[in-house]
Design a protein around this motif. Structure first.
Motif, short mmCIF file in Angstrom:
data_model
loop_
_atom_site.label_atom_id
_atom_site.label_comp_id
_atom_site.label_asym_id
_atom_site.label_seq_id
_atom_site.Cartn_x
_atom_site.Cartn_y
_atom_site.Cartn_z
N SER A 15 0.82 -1.21 0.00
CA SER A 15 0.00 0.00 0.00
C SER A 15 0.86 1.26 0.00
CB SER A 15 -0.92 0.01 1.22
OG SER A 15 -1.83 -1.08 1.18
N GLN A 16 1.95 1.25 0.74
CA GLN A 16 2.83 2.41 0.82
C GLN A 16 3.53 2.69 -0.50
OE1 GLN A 16 3.04 4.53 3.48
NE2 GLN A 16 1.34 3.29 4.26
N ALA A 17 3.68 1.65 -1.32
CA ALA A 17 4.38 1.80 -2.60
C ALA A 17 3.70 2.83 -3.50
CB ALA A 17 4.48 0.45 -3.31
N ARG A 18 2.39 2.94 -3.40
CA ARG A 18 1.67 3.90 -4.22
C ARG A 18 2.10 5.33 -3.91
NH1 ARG A 18 -2.82 7.27 -3.89
NH2 ARG A 18 -4.07 7.43 -5.82
N GLN A 19 2.11 5.70 -2.64
CA GLN A 19 2.51 7.05 -2.25
C GLN A 19 3.95 7.35 -2.61
OE1 GLN A 19 0.65 9.49 -1.17
NE2 GLN A 19 -1.23 8.33 -0.92
N ARG A 20 4.79 6.32 -2.58
CA ARG A 20 6.21 6.51 -2.86
C ARG A 20 6.50 6.59 -4.35
NH1 ARG A 20 7.71 2.28 -0.67
NH2 ARG A 20 8.19 1.03 -2.50
N CYS A 21 5.80 5.79 -5.15
CA CYS A 21 6.14 5.65 -6.57
C CYS A 21 5.29 6.50 -7.52
CB CYS A 21 6.03 4.19 -6.99
SG CYS A 21 7.10 3.06 -6.08
N LEU A 22 4.04 6.76 -7.14
CA LEU A 22 3.14 7.42 -8.09
C LEU A 22 3.53 8.85 -8.45
CD1 LEU A 22 0.73 7.18 -9.88
CD2 LEU A 22 -0.76 7.66 -7.92
N PRO A 23 3.96 9.68 -7.49
CA PRO A 23 4.32 11.06 -7.87
C PRO A 23 5.34 11.13 -9.00
CG PRO A 23 4.17 10.90 -5.49
CD PRO A 23 4.05 9.49 -6.02
N GLN A 24 6.35 10.26 -8.98
CA GLN A 24 7.37 10.32 -10.03
C GLN A 24 6.83 9.87 -11.38
OE1 GLN A 24 10.25 7.80 -8.16
NE2 GLN A 24 9.55 5.94 -9.19
N GLN A 25 5.71 9.16 -11.37
CA GLN A 25 5.06 8.77 -12.62
C GLN A 25 4.22 9.92 -13.19
OE1 GLN A 25 5.47 5.87 -14.17
NE2 GLN A 25 6.32 4.53 -12.60
N LEU A 26 3.70 10.76 -12.32
CA LEU A 26 2.79 11.83 -12.74
C LEU A 26 3.50 13.14 -13.08
CD1 LEU A 26 -0.02 11.32 -10.07
CD2 LEU A 26 -0.01 10.48 -12.42
N VAL A 27 4.50 13.49 -12.28
CA VAL A 27 5.16 14.79 -12.39
C VAL A 27 5.71 15.10 -13.80
CG1 VAL A 27 7.21 16.08 -11.63
CG2 VAL A 27 5.64 15.11 -9.94
N PRO A 28 6.31 14.14 -14.51
CA PRO A 28 6.83 14.46 -15.84
C PRO A 28 5.78 14.95 -16.84
CG PRO A 28 7.78 12.41 -15.04
CD PRO A 28 6.68 12.77 -14.10
N HIS A 49 2.58 17.02 -3.95
CA HIS A 49 3.74 16.55 -4.71
C HIS A 49 3.85 17.28 -6.04
CE1 HIS A 49 5.50 13.36 -2.33
NE2 HIS A 49 4.31 12.84 -2.09
N MET A 50 2.72 17.54 -6.68
CA MET A 50 2.74 18.25 -7.96
C MET A 50 3.31 19.65 -7.80
SD MET A 50 -0.93 17.19 -9.65
CE MET A 50 -1.61 15.54 -9.41
N LEU A 51 3.07 20.25 -6.64
CA LEU A 51 3.60 21.59 -6.37
C LEU A 51 5.07 21.54 -5.97
CD1 LEU A 51 0.65 23.21 -4.40
CD2 LEU A 51 1.58 24.01 -6.58
N GLN A 52 5.42 20.60 -5.09
CA GLN A 52 6.78 20.54 -4.55
C GLN A 52 7.76 19.89 -5.52
OE1 GLN A 52 6.25 18.54 -0.77
NE2 GLN A 52 5.88 20.45 0.30
N ASP A 53 7.34 18.78 -6.15
CA ASP A 53 8.24 18.03 -7.03
C ASP A 53 8.05 18.36 -8.50
OD1 ASP A 53 8.89 16.77 -4.65
OD2 ASP A 53 7.58 15.06 -5.02
N GLY A 54 6.87 18.87 -8.83
CA GLY A 54 6.58 19.19 -10.22
C GLY A 54 6.84 20.64 -10.55
N ARG A 55 6.27 21.06 -11.65
CA ARG A 55 6.52 22.42 -12.12
C ARG A 55 5.24 23.23 -12.23
NH1 ARG A 55 9.42 19.72 -17.17
NH2 ARG A 55 7.68 18.31 -16.71
N ALA A 56 4.19 22.76 -11.55
CA ALA A 56 2.91 23.45 -11.62
C ALA A 56 2.98 24.81 -10.94
CB ALA A 56 1.81 22.61 -10.97
N ALA A 57 2.35 25.80 -11.54
CA ALA A 57 2.27 27.12 -10.92
C ALA A 57 1.28 27.10 -9.77
CB ALA A 57 1.85 28.15 -11.95
N SER A 58 0.21 26.30 -9.93
CA SER A 58 -0.79 26.18 -8.87
C SER A 58 -1.53 24.86 -9.06
CB SER A 58 -1.79 27.35 -8.90
OG SER A 58 -2.56 27.30 -10.10
#
Length: 200
Positions: A15-28, A49-58
Motif C-alpha cells: 500500500s505504501q508503494a503507491r505514495q512513494r512511486c506514483l508522484p514520479q510517474q505523474l510529475v513528468p 507533490h505536484m507543487l513541490q516536485d513538479g513544475r505546476a504554478a498552482s
C-alpha cells in the motif's frame, strides 16, 4: 475488527508503494508553469507533490469527501459538475478517481470541459476475471475506511479507448506499470488531449 484490518492493510509495503512511486510517474506530465485541477484530490497529498516536485504554478483540489486534515485547500463538489467555467485549467488530473464514479464518462467529460487542452488519467485496467477481482479487493481494502464509493467501474484497455474516442480525447501517451513486484493490480496512466473539432 474490520477497521483494524483496513488500517493494517494501509500500513503494508504494497500500500505504501503507491505514495512513494506514483508522484514520479505523474510529475513528468506537468508542463512548467501550468495550472492544475486535481479531481478527487482526497487529502491533497498527491497535489502537494505536484507543487513541490513538479513544475505546476498552482494546484486546485476538489473532492466529494471532506477530509479532516488536508495538505492543500480542497473544495467540495457533488461528484458530477465541476464548479469552474470552461477552459479554466491547463491540466486536469484524475488519479484513481474514475473507477470510483458510477458515471465515469460524464465525469471525464466534465474534466475535459474545464481543461484548456490536456487531461491526465491514472487508473487501472483488467484482462482476466482474476485481474478484476484483485482490483476490487485492493480497492476495498485501500478505501473502505475512508467511506469512498466503491462501484468498481474498472475498464479494459479497449473500453478505455472507446471512452476516449466518444469524448473526442486523443491519447498522447499510455503507460502500463506496477508499483512493485508485490503489486498485482494493473496500473495505467493516460495523457490525453482534447481533439479539435473543425466545422466544415
Amino acid at each position: 475488527m474490520m477497521s483494524a484490518l483496513l488500517r493494517y492493510w494501509n500500513s503494508l509495503e504494497i500500500s505504501q508503494a503507491r505514495q512513494r512511486c506514483l508522484p514520479q510517474q505523474l510529475v513528468p506530465h506537468i508542463q512548467p508553469g501550468s495550472t492544475v485541477l486535481d479531481v478527487g484530490a482526497g487529502d491533497g497529498k498527491m497535489a502537494l507533490h505536484m507543487l513541490q516536485d513538479g513544475r505546476a504554478a498552482s494546484v486546485t483540489g476538489v473532492d466529494v469527501i471532506a477530509y479532516p486534515k488536508t495538505h492543500i485547500p480542497i473544495t467540495l463538489f457533488d461528484g458530477h459538475h465541476l464548479p469552474y467555467p470552461d477552459a479554466s485549467f491547463d491540466l486536469v488530473t484524475l488519479v484513481d478517481v474514475l473507477h470510483h464514479s458510477p458515471t465515469p464518462q460524464a465525469l471525464l467529460a466534465e474534466a475535459a470541459r474545464v481543461s484548456r487542452g490536456r487531461i491526465l488519467v491514472k487508473d487501472h485496467y483488467w484482462i482476466t476475471r482474476l485481474d478484476h477481482w484483485i482490483l476490487q479487493l485492493s480497492d476495498y481494502l485501500g478505501n473502505k475506511a475512508n467511506n469512498v464509493a466503491l462501484p468498481y467501474t474498472f475498464l479494459r484497455m479497449d473500453q478505455w479507448s472507446t471512452l476516449f474516442s466518444t469524448l473526442s480525447l486523443t491519447p498522447l501517451s499510455t503507460h502500463q506499470f506496477h508499483y512493485s513486484r508485490q503489486d498485482k493490480s494493473k496500473q495505467v496512466i493516460f495523457l490525453l488531449e482534447k481533439t479539435e473539432v473543425t466545422s466544415g
